[in-house]
Write a protein that holds these residues in place. Structure first.
Motif: not given
Length: 66
Positions: A26-34, A36-44
């Motif tokens: 998830l850390d490599r997907n900090k830009t683009g459409l994905l 969303i998953f990185w932000k959800c992980a941070r919220i969690g």
């Protein structure tokens, strides 16, 4: 409305768990459409007590109210 909340809570919990097991996914997907998953992980991770309470309330409502 409760179905949407259930899906959102499960997405947050799943993303946080995946980031716990393999953070590089998830850390490599900090830009683009994905992102969303990185932000959800941070919220969690940062709001985990609130997410836990919401999951318990949602489970109670699904099991006993609906």
């Amino acid at each position: 409305m409760s179905s949407l909340l259930t899906v959102f809570l499960l997405l947050i919990c799943t993303c946080a768990y995946v980031r716990f097991l393999a953070p590089s996914i998830l850390d490599r997907n900090k830009t683009g459409l994905l992102v969303i998953f990185w932000k959800c992980a941070r919220i969690g991770e940062f709001k985990s007590p609130y997410v836990t309470i919401c999951c318990i309330v949602m489970a109670f409502s699904i099991l006993f109210i609906l």
